[in-house]
Motif scaffolding. Structure first.
Motif, PDB file in Angstrom:
ATOM      1  N   SER A 358       5.309   7.800   0.215  1.00 41.96           N
ATOM      2  CA  SER A 358       4.006   8.423   0.504  1.00 41.96           C
ATOM      3  C   SER A 358       3.757   9.620  -0.417  1.00 41.96           C
ATOM      4  N   ILE A 359       4.837  10.284  -0.790  1.00 43.51           N
ATOM      5  CA  ILE A 359       4.677  11.406  -1.726  1.00 43.51           C
ATOM      6  C   ILE A 359       4.163  10.864  -3.052  1.00 43.51           C
ATOM      7  N   ALA A 360       4.726   9.728  -3.473  1.00 43.92           N
ATOM      8  CA  ALA A 360       4.244   9.100  -4.719  1.00 43.92           C
ATOM      9  C   ALA A 360       2.794   8.690  -4.562  1.00 43.92           C
ATOM     10  N   ILE A 497      -7.560   6.287   0.540  1.00 42.36           N
ATOM     11  CA  ILE A 497      -6.101   6.458   0.623  1.00 42.36           C
ATOM     12  C   ILE A 497      -5.801   7.095   1.985  1.00 42.36           C
ATOM     13  N   VAL A 498      -4.881   6.514   2.702  1.00 43.11           N
ATOM     14  CA  VAL A 498      -4.486   7.085   3.995  1.00 43.11           C
ATOM     15  C   VAL A 498      -2.972   7.269   4.008  1.00 43.11           C
ATOM     16  N   ILE A 499      -2.549   8.443   4.434  1.00 45.71           N
ATOM     17  CA  ILE A 499      -1.108   8.738   4.435  1.00 45.71           C
ATOM     18  C   ILE A 499      -0.723   9.207   5.828  1.00 45.71           C
ATOM     19  N   ASN A 500       0.198   8.484   6.434  1.00 48.54           N
ATOM     20  CA  ASN A 500       0.653   8.850   7.769  1.00 48.54           C
ATOM     21  C   ASN A 500       1.910   9.707   7.654  1.00 48.54           C
ATOM     22  N   PHE A 501       1.786  10.979   7.977  1.00 48.85           N
ATOM     23  CA  PHE A 501       2.928  11.899   7.892  1.00 48.85           C
ATOM     24  C   PHE A 501       3.830  11.795   9.128  1.00 48.85           C
ATOM     25  N   GLY A 502       3.338  11.090  10.161  1.00 46.69           N
ATOM     26  CA  GLY A 502       4.043  11.126  11.435  1.00 46.69           C
ATOM     27  C   GLY A 502       4.773   9.840  11.770  1.00 46.69           C
ATOM     28  N   SER A 503       5.482   9.877  12.921  1.00 46.28           N
ATOM     29  CA  SER A 503       6.273   8.719  13.344  1.00 46.28           C
ATOM     30  C   SER A 503       5.479   7.822  14.288  1.00 46.28           C
ATOM     31  N   ASP A 504       4.268   8.234  14.685  1.00 49.87           N
ATOM     32  CA  ASP A 504       3.416   7.369  15.515  1.00 49.87           C
ATOM     33  C   ASP A 504       2.749   6.314  14.651  1.00 49.87           C
ATOM     34  N   SER A 505       2.056   5.398  15.326  1.00 47.33           N
ATOM     35  CA  SER A 505       1.327   4.337  14.606  1.00 47.33           C
ATOM     36  C   SER A 505      -0.169   4.482  14.887  1.00 47.33           C
ATOM     37  N   GLU A 542       3.765   5.416   7.013  1.00 47.09           N
ATOM     38  CA  GLU A 542       3.219   4.496   6.006  1.00 47.09           C
ATOM     39  C   GLU A 542       2.021   5.126   5.289  1.00 47.09           C
ATOM     40  N   SER A 543       1.849   4.745   4.045  1.00 47.58           N
ATOM     41  CA  SER A 543       0.611   5.124   3.350  1.00 47.58           C
ATOM     42  C   SER A 543       0.000   3.868   2.762  1.00 47.58           C
ATOM     43  N   MET A 544      -1.326   3.849   2.713  1.00 42.50           N
ATOM     44  CA  MET A 544      -2.014   2.662   2.210  1.00 42.50           C
ATOM     45  C   MET A 544      -3.163   3.044   1.296  1.00 42.50           C
ATOM     46  N   LEU A 545      -3.388   2.154   0.359  1.00 43.69           N
ATOM     47  CA  LEU A 545      -4.500   2.334  -0.579  1.00 43.69           C
ATOM     48  C   LEU A 545      -5.424   1.130  -0.396  1.00 43.69           C
ATOM     49  N   PHE A 546      -6.665   1.400  -0.004  1.00 41.44           N
ATOM     50  CA  PHE A 546      -7.642   0.332   0.243  1.00 41.44           C
ATOM     51  C   PHE A 546      -8.747   0.356  -0.801  1.00 41.44           C
ATOM     52  N   ARG A 547      -9.198  -0.825  -1.158  1.00 41.01           N
ATOM     53  CA  ARG A 547     -10.451  -0.916  -1.901  1.00 41.01           C
ATOM     54  C   ARG A 547     -11.542  -1.228  -0.878  1.00 41.01           C
ATOM     55  N   LEU A 548     -12.592  -0.434  -0.904  1.00 40.48           N
ATOM     56  CA  LEU A 548     -13.655  -0.629   0.082  1.00 40.48           C
ATOM     57  C   LEU A 548     -14.813  -1.383  -0.570  1.00 40.48           C
ATOM     58  N   THR A 549     -15.210  -2.432   0.085  1.00 39.03           N
ATOM     59  CA  THR A 549     -16.379  -3.166  -0.406  1.00 39.03           C
ATOM     60  C   THR A 549     -17.211  -3.543   0.803  1.00 39.03           C
ATOM     61  N   SER A 550     -18.400  -3.996   0.584  1.00 39.30           N
ATOM     62  CA  SER A 550     -19.169  -4.484   1.728  1.00 39.30           C
ATOM     63  C   SER A 550     -18.889  -5.977   1.818  1.00 39.30           C
TER      64      SER A 550
END
Ligand code: NOJ
Length: 554
Positions: A358-360, A497-505, A542-550
């Protein structure tokens, strides 16, 4: 426990980073090569220039744009090259000038730029300039350094302390005066108020610019000029109210520094080829950092932003820190984020393995030009170096409390063999090699599509193909608990981009942002098919990178 995060399009703030000029360094990914530890080519246990050349194909395949090479000049190595005894030479332990010329040629052939370290604040005590200066009070080079008389009781002229501990003044019995050294006593500070010093260093800059270097990383550049009156520095408790510390306000960022930086910048700009100045400014404050860009963006192109290095890995803290910098940046300035380097603990040791990817993700998707430290891409961590193997002087001053910088400088782990492919198997490397090389190494990870190395590569290659990441705007979500979220946009390209710093989901509700989000990359390396989403659930850390489209586009 499920925690629901709802995005609202009103809650984003926009940064002022309008990076729309095609200078390469505005969006480049830099990679720090700590030369002693990268690759040894001649079996002496010390990394060298030819070693770097051998590893250029690796750097190319990794996907970095430029490398910063730590000092390779002749040096007695009291501070492993940051004590230079000849600014226009190559230390034999690192190779020859011909090796440097070949390296730069080979790098350029592959499209990799070369930035070299320039230590302007101080020289080695064996530099011929200092040998002359200390030979007599009347020597013409005496005033190239900073000399002061003792106080009547024989003590140093003021209370200044050096960054490696103790007084910043060293007594010179031969000439009966103290000289100033902000680092080791073997690193006397130059007197940058003397025009002869400026001229001499100008020749050094030109020497390397003529050789075709793409820029300089200016070491300790904030300290070049000292307060003219040499007043005592204030002493107060540190930021956490603990120990008494000295605030180095009379050596840091003095007003007369800025015309000098403009001068250096003008020298660079008199050369073709869009060369870059990176600056180690030591500052943790956004307003002060802005000053190093120069009022007319005419000083350092990329002052290093090291604050994240000193920030807790916590969503809110990181968000505040980043917003502060983005908000404080001068118009059109490019942030240069540094999360790890040869002076500080490695990422995993500082933040924990679970956060490493996630740091990366954060570093490589923020707006600006980031820098990686060798070995980050395979998740190298600090290693315990026993006292008898320590070589960093900084770690010898108070070894119980501070092991120095050896733990974060151990050799690059190329494969699982005894010396990790860094040097010949029969040779003792200059620092021990981490035993975790059996799994933490390039060769093993290159074969595993789920490895940290594969993750870094995917991220770097996606970044290079994405205008939104390289040039786009950045907007942060206002308040998102353990999740840091931001949008990167350029033209039609829209990334989240979403980065979850915590242990929850946490469950992310993306409906106000899009009706169709495609996951490009996840730190867990799971790549679900494009999802027509109202909701996405993040795993712990977890961290995720999304492409947003309609839907129409998707
Ligand atoms: C900063 C460098 O990064 C560090 O390694 C060195 O010891 C000091 N400057 C002194 O040159």
């Amino acid at each position: 426990m499920l925690h629901r995060v709802t995005f609202s399009s009103q809650t984003f703030q926009t940064s002022n980073n309008a990076a729309n000029v095609p200078s390469w360094w505005r969006s480049a990914v830099f990679y720090e090569v700590y030369i002693r530890s990268f690759q040894d080519s001649n079996d002496d246990g010390i990394g060298d220039l030819r070693g770097i050349a051998q590893r250029l194909p690796y750097l190319k395949s990794l996907g970095v744009d430029a490398i910063w090479i730590t000092p390779f000049y002749p040096s007695p190595m009291a501070d492993f090259g940051y004590d230079v005894s000849d600014y226009t030479g190559v230390d034999p332990s690192f190779g020859t000038m011909a090796d440097f010329d070949s390296l730069i040629q080979a790098a350029h052939d592959l499209g990799i730029r070369i930035v070299i370290d320039l230590v302007l604040n101080h020289t080695s005590d064996v530099h011929p300039w200092f040998a002359e200066a200390r030979s007599s009070r009347g020597n013409p080079k005496r005033d190239w350094y900073i000399w002061r008389d003792a106080k009547p009781d024989g003590s140093p002229p003021n209370n200044w302390t050096g960054f490696f501990g103790g007084s910043a003044w060293q007594w010179d019995a031969h000439t009966g005066q103290y000289y100033l050294h902000l680092f080791l006593d073997r690193q006397p500070d130059l007197n940058w108020r003397n025009p002869a010093v400026v001229q001499a260093m100008e020749l050094v800059l030109r020497f390397w610019l003529d050789k075709g270097v793409d820029g300089f990383r200016l070491d300790a550049i904030n300290f070049l000029i000292k307060h003219e009156a040499f007043p005592d520095m204030p002493i107060a408790t540190n930021a956490t109210g603990g120990d008494l510390v000295q605030y180095h306000i009379y050596v840091n960022n003095q007003p007369e520094l800025h015309p000098l930086l403009q001068h250096v910048r003008r020298i660079l700009e008199s050369y073709p080829g869009d060369r870059v100045l990176i600056g180690e400014t030591g500052t943790l404050k956004a307003p002060e950092l802005s000053q190093f860009y120069g009022a007319g963006l005419d000083e350092i192109h990329l002052p290093m932003i090291v604050l994240p290095l000193h920030t807790t890995w916590q969503a809110q803290a990181m968000r505040e820190c980043l917003l502060e910098f983005y908000a404080g940046l001068p118009e059109r300035a490019v942030p240069h984020f540094v999360f790890s380097n040869h002076d500080d603990k490695r990422l995993i040791t500082r933040y924990g393995l679970e956060h490493h990817r996630s740091i990366a993700m954060l570093l490589l998707t923020l707006s600006g030009s980031p820098i990686l430290y060798y070995g980050d891409e395979i998740a190298m961590c600090d290693m315990y170096v026993p006292p008898e193997k320590r070589v960093d002087t900084a770690g010898m001053i108070n070894p119980e409390n501070y092991p120095g910088r050896d733990p974060n400088r151990t050799p690059m782990q190329w494969n699982a063999s005894t010396n990790a492919g860094f040097t010949a198997e029969t040779v003792e490397s200059w620092l021990p090699i981490n035993e975790n090389r059996s799994t933490i190494n390039v060769e093993t990870q290159a074969q595993d599509p789920d490895s940290t190395l594969s993750f870094y590569k995917s991220l770097l290659h996606f970044r290079s193909s994405s205008r939104a990441l390289r040039e786009g705007s950045i907007q942060f979500l206002e308040d998102s608990g353990d999740v840091l979220a931001y949008l990167r946009e350029c033209g039609d390209e829209r990334l989240l981009i979403v980065i979850n710093f915590g242990s929850d989901s946490p469950v992310l509700d993306l409906s106000v942002l899009t009706d169709h989000a495609h996951c490009v990359l996840s730190s867990t390396m799971q790549r679900p098919e494009a999802v027509a989403v109202a909701e996405v659930t993040l795993n712990a850390y977890e961290s995720m990178l999304f492409r947003l489209t309609s839907n129409k586009e998707g």
